[in-house]
Design a protein around this motif. Structure first.
Motif, PDB file in Angstrom:
ATOM      1  N   TYR A 171      -8.868  -5.231   5.532  1.00  0.00           N
ATOM      2  CA  TYR A 171      -9.677  -5.835   4.467  1.00  0.00           C
ATOM      3  C   TYR A 171      -8.839  -6.788   3.617  1.00  0.00           C
ATOM      4  O   TYR A 171      -9.279  -7.872   3.229  1.00  0.00           O
ATOM      5  CB  TYR A 171     -10.254  -4.715   3.592  1.00  0.00           C
ATOM      6  CG  TYR A 171     -11.203  -5.187   2.524  1.00  0.00           C
ATOM      7  CD1 TYR A 171     -12.510  -5.572   2.844  1.00  0.00           C
ATOM      8  CD2 TYR A 171     -10.814  -5.243   1.185  1.00  0.00           C
ATOM      9  CE1 TYR A 171     -13.385  -6.009   1.872  1.00  0.00           C
ATOM     10  CE2 TYR A 171     -11.684  -5.671   0.201  1.00  0.00           C
ATOM     11  CZ  TYR A 171     -12.974  -6.049   0.555  1.00  0.00           C
ATOM     12  OH  TYR A 171     -13.837  -6.486  -0.419  1.00  0.00           O
TER      13      TYR A 171
ATOM     14  N   LEU B 149       0.852  -1.193   0.000  1.00  0.00           N
ATOM     15  CA  LEU B 149       0.000   0.000   0.000  1.00  0.00           C
ATOM     16  C   LEU B 149       0.886   1.240   0.000  1.00  0.00           C
ATOM     17  O   LEU B 149       1.583   1.530   0.982  1.00  0.00           O
ATOM     18  CB  LEU B 149      -0.895   0.026   1.247  1.00  0.00           C
ATOM     19  CG  LEU B 149      -1.938  -1.080   1.392  1.00  0.00           C
ATOM     20  CD1 LEU B 149      -2.800  -0.840   2.629  1.00  0.00           C
ATOM     21  CD2 LEU B 149      -2.819  -1.155   0.155  1.00  0.00           C
TER      22      LEU B 149
ATOM     23  N   GLU C 216     -10.216  -9.342  -1.078  1.00  0.00           N
ATOM     24  CA  GLU C 216     -10.471  -9.401   0.370  1.00  0.00           C
ATOM     25  C   GLU C 216      -9.796 -10.632   0.990  1.00  0.00           C
ATOM     26  O   GLU C 216     -10.022 -11.766   0.545  1.00  0.00           O
ATOM     27  CB  GLU C 216     -11.977  -9.454   0.650  1.00  0.00           C
ATOM     28  CG  GLU C 216     -12.262  -9.460   2.149  1.00  0.00           C
ATOM     29  CD  GLU C 216     -13.763  -9.433   2.465  1.00  0.00           C
ATOM     30  OE1 GLU C 216     -14.586  -9.561   1.530  1.00  0.00           O
ATOM     31  OE2 GLU C 216     -14.099  -9.292   3.657  1.00  0.00           O
TER      32      GLU C 216
ATOM     33  N   THR D  55      -8.125   0.457   7.661  1.00  0.00           N
ATOM     34  CA  THR D  55      -9.323  -0.206   7.108  1.00  0.00           C
ATOM     35  C   THR D  55      -8.927  -1.039   5.883  1.00  0.00           C
ATOM     36  O   THR D  55      -9.329  -2.203   5.737  1.00  0.00           O
ATOM     37  CB  THR D  55     -10.379   0.852   6.704  1.00  0.00           C
ATOM     38  OG1 THR D  55     -10.702   1.606   7.860  1.00  0.00           O
ATOM     39  CG2 THR D  55     -11.630   0.219   6.116  1.00  0.00           C
ATOM     40  N   ALA D  56      -8.126  -0.434   5.007  1.00  0.00           N
ATOM     41  CA  ALA D  56      -7.693  -1.149   3.797  1.00  0.00           C
ATOM     42  C   ALA D  56      -6.843  -2.362   4.162  1.00  0.00           C
ATOM     43  O   ALA D  56      -7.031  -3.461   3.619  1.00  0.00           O
ATOM     44  CB  ALA D  56      -6.899  -0.197   2.896  1.00  0.00           C
TER      45      ALA D  56
ATOM     46  N   PRO E  26     -11.262   3.303   0.706  1.00  0.00           N
ATOM     47  CA  PRO E  26     -10.915   1.882   0.894  1.00  0.00           C
ATOM     48  C   PRO E  26     -12.030   0.960   0.409  1.00  0.00           C
ATOM     49  O   PRO E  26     -11.775  -0.191   0.035  1.00  0.00           O
ATOM     50  CB  PRO E  26     -10.686   1.754   2.415  1.00  0.00           C
ATOM     51  CG  PRO E  26     -11.282   2.972   3.027  1.00  0.00           C
ATOM     52  CD  PRO E  26     -11.289   4.037   1.985  1.00  0.00           C
ATOM     53  N   GLU E  27     -13.253   1.502   0.350  1.00  0.00           N
ATOM     54  CA  GLU E  27     -14.400   0.689  -0.097  1.00  0.00           C
ATOM     55  C   GLU E  27     -14.329   0.372  -1.592  1.00  0.00           C
ATOM     56  O   GLU E  27     -15.057  -0.507  -2.075  1.00  0.00           O
ATOM     57  CB  GLU E  27     -15.739   1.372   0.260  1.00  0.00           C
ATOM     58  CG  GLU E  27     -16.022   2.695  -0.454  1.00  0.00           C
ATOM     59  CD  GLU E  27     -15.324   3.920   0.154  1.00  0.00           C
ATOM     60  OE1 GLU E  27     -14.480   3.756   1.045  1.00  0.00           O
ATOM     61  OE2 GLU E  27     -15.631   5.039  -0.299  1.00  0.00           O
TER      62      GLU E  27
ATOM     63  N   PHE F 151      -6.431   6.195  -1.084  1.00  0.00           N
ATOM     64  CA  PHE F 151      -6.628   5.821   0.330  1.00  0.00           C
ATOM     65  C   PHE F 151      -7.928   6.376   0.905  1.00  0.00           C
ATOM     66  O   PHE F 151      -8.454   5.843   1.884  1.00  0.00           O
ATOM     67  CB  PHE F 151      -5.418   6.240   1.183  1.00  0.00           C
ATOM     68  CG  PHE F 151      -5.276   7.730   1.392  1.00  0.00           C
ATOM     69  CD1 PHE F 151      -6.082   8.416   2.297  1.00  0.00           C
ATOM     70  CD2 PHE F 151      -4.327   8.453   0.680  1.00  0.00           C
ATOM     71  CE1 PHE F 151      -5.954   9.786   2.493  1.00  0.00           C
ATOM     72  CE2 PHE F 151      -4.182   9.821   0.869  1.00  0.00           C
ATOM     73  CZ  PHE F 151      -5.010  10.491   1.777  1.00  0.00           C
TER      74      PHE F 151
ATOM     75  N   TYR G 116      -5.398   2.852  -6.451  1.00  0.00           N
ATOM     76  CA  TYR G 116      -5.842   2.909  -5.057  1.00  0.00           C
ATOM     77  C   TYR G 116      -5.814   4.349  -4.585  1.00  0.00           C
ATOM     78  O   TYR G 116      -4.782   5.017  -4.687  1.00  0.00           O
ATOM     79  CB  TYR G 116      -4.901   2.026  -4.225  1.00  0.00           C
ATOM     80  CG  TYR G 116      -4.960   2.189  -2.734  1.00  0.00           C
ATOM     81  CD1 TYR G 116      -6.135   1.938  -2.012  1.00  0.00           C
ATOM     82  CD2 TYR G 116      -3.824   2.574  -2.013  1.00  0.00           C
ATOM     83  CE1 TYR G 116      -6.160   2.072  -0.631  1.00  0.00           C
ATOM     84  CE2 TYR G 116      -3.840   2.701  -0.629  1.00  0.00           C
ATOM     85  CZ  TYR G 116      -5.014   2.459   0.045  1.00  0.00           C
ATOM     86  OH  TYR G 116      -5.046   2.589   1.423  1.00  0.00           O
TER      87      TYR G 116
ATOM     88  N   TYR H  13      -6.031   3.835   6.045  1.00  0.00           N
ATOM     89  CA  TYR H  13      -5.074   2.780   5.653  1.00  0.00           C
ATOM     90  C   TYR H  13      -5.299   1.513   6.484  1.00  0.00           C
ATOM     91  O   TYR H  13      -5.167   0.393   5.971  1.00  0.00           O
ATOM     92  CB  TYR H  13      -3.628   3.272   5.799  1.00  0.00           C
ATOM     93  CG  TYR H  13      -3.124   3.963   4.550  1.00  0.00           C
ATOM     94  CD1 TYR H  13      -2.467   3.258   3.555  1.00  0.00           C
ATOM     95  CD2 TYR H  13      -3.334   5.320   4.353  1.00  0.00           C
ATOM     96  CE1 TYR H  13      -2.019   3.885   2.389  1.00  0.00           C
ATOM     97  CE2 TYR H  13      -2.891   5.958   3.197  1.00  0.00           C
ATOM     98  CZ  TYR H  13      -2.235   5.229   2.225  1.00  0.00           C
ATOM     99  OH  TYR H  13      -1.806   5.851   1.069  1.00  0.00           O
TER     100      TYR H  13
ATOM    101  N   ILE I  37     -11.666  -0.865  -3.065  1.00  0.00           N
ATOM    102  CA  ILE I  37     -10.722  -1.969  -3.314  1.00  0.00           C
ATOM    103  C   ILE I  37     -11.516  -3.160  -3.867  1.00  0.00           C
ATOM    104  O   ILE I  37     -12.575  -3.510  -3.323  1.00  0.00           O
ATOM    105  CB  ILE I  37      -9.991  -2.362  -1.994  1.00  0.00           C
ATOM    106  CG1 ILE I  37      -9.055  -1.220  -1.580  1.00  0.00           C
ATOM    107  CG2 ILE I  37      -9.206  -3.663  -2.170  1.00  0.00           C
ATOM    108  CD1 ILE I  37      -8.381  -1.416  -0.234  1.00  0.00           C
TER     109      ILE I  37
END
Ligand SMILES: C[S@@+](CC[C@H](N)C(=O)[O-])C[C@H]1O[C@@H](n2cnc3c(N)ncnc32)[C@H](O)[C@@H]1O
Length: 190
Positions: free
Chosen positions: A126, A50, A99, A122-123, A91-92, A88, A86, A120, A94
């Protein structure tokens, strides 16, 4: 051959990619990239990078590279088959097929605020499989927040980021004896 001097090999990513201020790009030093690449190749089979393209593009192990993805806002990397656009802030966005598929995540955001780190985190959660490993770098002031949010601890070995004015630290949620020594690239003043 006697008298011959071997020149150290350059890092091709650093050679080919100038830092772009529009994206807050600050690359790790060649030796720090080597250190992080070794951590990934030692502890991972599939890694999510990331906002850390220098490490992904410096991987030597073809199997790990093939199973990994480089997530970044800079579309200059789009030709790589493992590049994922991506942002940041979202994140939803992605892709859902990613996952829980990575056993390792490496993170170095363009900003160091708690708000940005929350996104970050959250990502990272996931993307990571259960018991996935985390290696990240940021300022010392985020130690408590990152312990609570991602369960990472600050390490003795610190990264060199030559053009950044702050001295960052590494944080990880796993142990490795290579974290226990100071980085000889970093001058110690105390
Ligand atoms: C401080 S640099 C970290 C680079 C890292 N030290 C390395 O050597 O690979 C920040 C990174 O975040 C990326 N970035 C900038 N804006 C972003 C955004 N909105 N979403 C995700 N990544 C972003 C930059 O392109 C850059 O790769």
């Amino acid at each position: 051959m006697e008298g011959s001097t071997k020149r150290p090999r350059p890092n091709m990513f650093l050679l080919k990619n100038k830092e772009n201020g529009d994206f807050n790009q600050y690359w790790y030093s060649k030796d720090t990239i080597e250190f992080m690449k070794n951590q990934v190749e030692k502890h991972s089979k599939s890694c999510a990078f990331l906002s850390t393209p220098s490490i992904y593009f410096s991987l030597k192990d073809k199997d790990i590279k093939g199973n990994s993805k480089v997530f970044d806002y800079d579309k200059k990397f789009y030709k790589d088959p493992n590049y994922v656009f991506y942002d940041f802030n979202k994140p939803e966005d992605i892709p859902t097929d990613l996952e829980g598929v990575f056993d390792f995540v490496v993170i170095d955001p363009p900003f160091v605020t708690e708000e940005v780190w929350t996104l970050y985190a959250t990502a990272a959660k996931y993307l990571l499989a259960e018991d996935g490993k985390i290696l990240l770098s940021t300022i010392d002031e985020r130690e408590e927040f990152l312990k609570e949010t991602l369960g990472v601890d600050k390490k003795t070995f610190r990264p060199s980021i030559p053009n950044l004015v702050y001295q960052y630290s590494f944080y990880a949620n796993y142990e490795d004896e290579e974290f226990d020594e100071a980085n000889p690239e970093i001058p110690e003043f105390d």
